[in-house]
Design a protein around this motif. Sequence first.
Motif, PDB file in Angstrom:
ATOM      1  N   CYS A 106      -5.342   2.524   8.556  1.00  0.00           N
ATOM      2  CA  CYS A 106      -4.975   3.016   7.133  1.00  0.00           C
ATOM      3  C   CYS A 106      -6.051   3.542   6.529  1.00  0.00           C
ATOM      4  CB  CYS A 106      -3.930   1.979   6.305  1.00  0.00           C
ATOM      5  SG  CYS A 106      -3.294   3.174   4.608  1.00  0.00           S
ATOM      6  N   VAL A 163      -5.909   5.274   3.549  1.00  0.00           N
ATOM      7  CA  VAL A 163      -6.295   4.542   1.875  1.00  0.00           C
ATOM      8  C   VAL A 163      -7.058   3.434   1.969  1.00  0.00           C
ATOM      9  CG1 VAL A 163      -5.230   3.194   0.236  1.00  0.00           C
ATOM     10  CG2 VAL A 163      -3.681   4.851   1.314  1.00  0.00           C
ATOM     11  N   CYS A 182       0.506  -1.349   0.066  1.00  0.00           N
ATOM     12  CA  CYS A 182       0.100   0.538   0.128  1.00  0.00           C
ATOM     13  C   CYS A 182       0.528   0.593   0.307  1.00  0.00           C
ATOM     14  CB  CYS A 182      -1.075   0.019   1.178  1.00  0.00           C
ATOM     15  SG  CYS A 182      -1.687   1.644   1.065  1.00  0.00           S
ATOM     16  N   GLY A 229       0.020   4.167   1.282  1.00  0.00           N
ATOM     17  CA  GLY A 229      -0.348   4.274   2.335  1.00  0.00           C
ATOM     18  C   GLY A 229       0.825   4.378   3.836  1.00  0.00           C
ATOM     19  N   CYS A 230       0.445   3.162   3.829  1.00  0.00           N
ATOM     20  CA  CYS A 230       1.540   2.612   4.913  1.00  0.00           C
ATOM     21  C   CYS A 230       2.004   1.676   4.756  1.00  0.00           C
ATOM     22  CB  CYS A 230       0.249   2.021   5.856  1.00  0.00           C
ATOM     23  SG  CYS A 230      -0.639   0.364   5.086  1.00  0.00           S
ATOM     24  N   CYS A 253      -6.243  -2.098   0.174  1.00  0.00           N
ATOM     25  CA  CYS A 253      -5.828  -2.079   2.044  1.00  0.00           C
ATOM     26  C   CYS A 253      -6.755  -2.453   2.858  1.00  0.00           C
ATOM     27  CB  CYS A 253      -4.335  -0.354   2.068  1.00  0.00           C
ATOM     28  SG  CYS A 253      -4.024  -0.302   3.671  1.00  0.00           S
TER      29      CYS A 253
HETATM   30 ZN    ZN Z   1      -2.976   1.151   3.633  1.00  0.00          ZN
END
Ligand code: ZN
Length: 432
Positions: free
Chosen positions: A86, A88, A43, A45-46, A81
Amino acid sequence: MGQQGSASGSRLLDLDGLEVVSAELVGGEWQLAVQTMAAMVGCAGCGVQATPHGRRVVRVRDLPVGSRPVVLCWRKRIWRCREPACGVRTWTERVPAIRPRAVLTERARAEACRRVGKDAHAVAAVARDLGVGWATVMRAVADHGGQLVDDPTRLEGVAALGMDETSFLRATRTAPTRYVTGLVDLERGRLLDVVADRTRTAVDGWLGARPHSWLARVGTVAIDPWRGYASALVARLGHATVVVDHFHAIKLANAVVDQVRRRTQQATLGHRGRKPDPLYRIRKLLLTAAEQLTQRRRARLRAGLAAGDPAGEVAAAWQGKELLRAIYATDGTPAARAALERFYHWADSVGVAELSRLARTVRAWEAEILAFHTADGCSNGPTEAVNLLIKKVKRVGHGFRNFDNYRLRLLLHCGVRWQTHQTARLRTRLVA
Ligand SMILES: [Zn+2]
């Protein structure tokens, strides 16, 4: 290949990151189901490993294979995700070969740009071949072509600069003809740029945008005898030799021959030139260089003048044109000056108004005309060649309305170097 995917099919497709799942002929078109080979994705984002969340099929046109159009049915993966903290949630994958929301693959867009730019094919024809809309192709031309045109190295190293006006839009009942000025690298025969209008301001603006080092390199400028340019040059290129080249001088002389022919037709026949009129029939011969006339064409020219030019004014203008050409054909400045005097003498003695006016223009530009013999790298060829290319692009474009499109098309056709793959010959014939 049947319904099963194959490694060789993917290799033939040759699109980075995409593999062919299946290939089917549907109504004469190849429909290739393709997908990415990604198995594990983190992901953005994370960084946690994403889980597949299904697929969405997008259809994109690619380059044809053989004579068949190709549609890629990209089974685009959606990822999710699962990390609760997160922000996202889901996203669809991307590949460099296909832009988001694109109708064409990037390589098909590049090829569309090459055909419109390098080969000067009509946008509509390329759009038809690819089975997409006009605007899609034009956008591809603007995106890919814009990069080539904006490349700063494109303008480097100009030692001899040519300027020429060409018409951009023909006059209509409500608007006059619009002109543009083309700037040409005379040594390499390349169009550097096109600026709207043919005024001093237009040229000055373009020159003003060049760095000092660029201007300093320009040693020669070949121009159309148009006063507007000259003052712009003095300001920016005072160090350069200004030349009225062969091409532009002959253009002026040809215009005079045409004017006298039309006036004579009107005076002797009471109407504009028509097909059977003797002068109208030799209108092209009159503009042909004398040494290129065969004996038969020479005889036709004489017969036409005998029948349609009772006062001998057209013949006098023709002779004036040839005498002006002779100035450029001489070797060295003294001989050119002597040829110039012969031209003046002729123009003064025959008393044809149009020719007298030409002689006055020539006097005003005498230094620049004689400079032709001393300036390096100043031949009429490049400007003339570029002008022919410009005409070709205009013909294909069926008259442009939009200046930016026109400029882009012209520069892509005669202003950039195309790096294209040279296909090797399969069989080389042996020469005995
Ligand atoms: Zn994520």
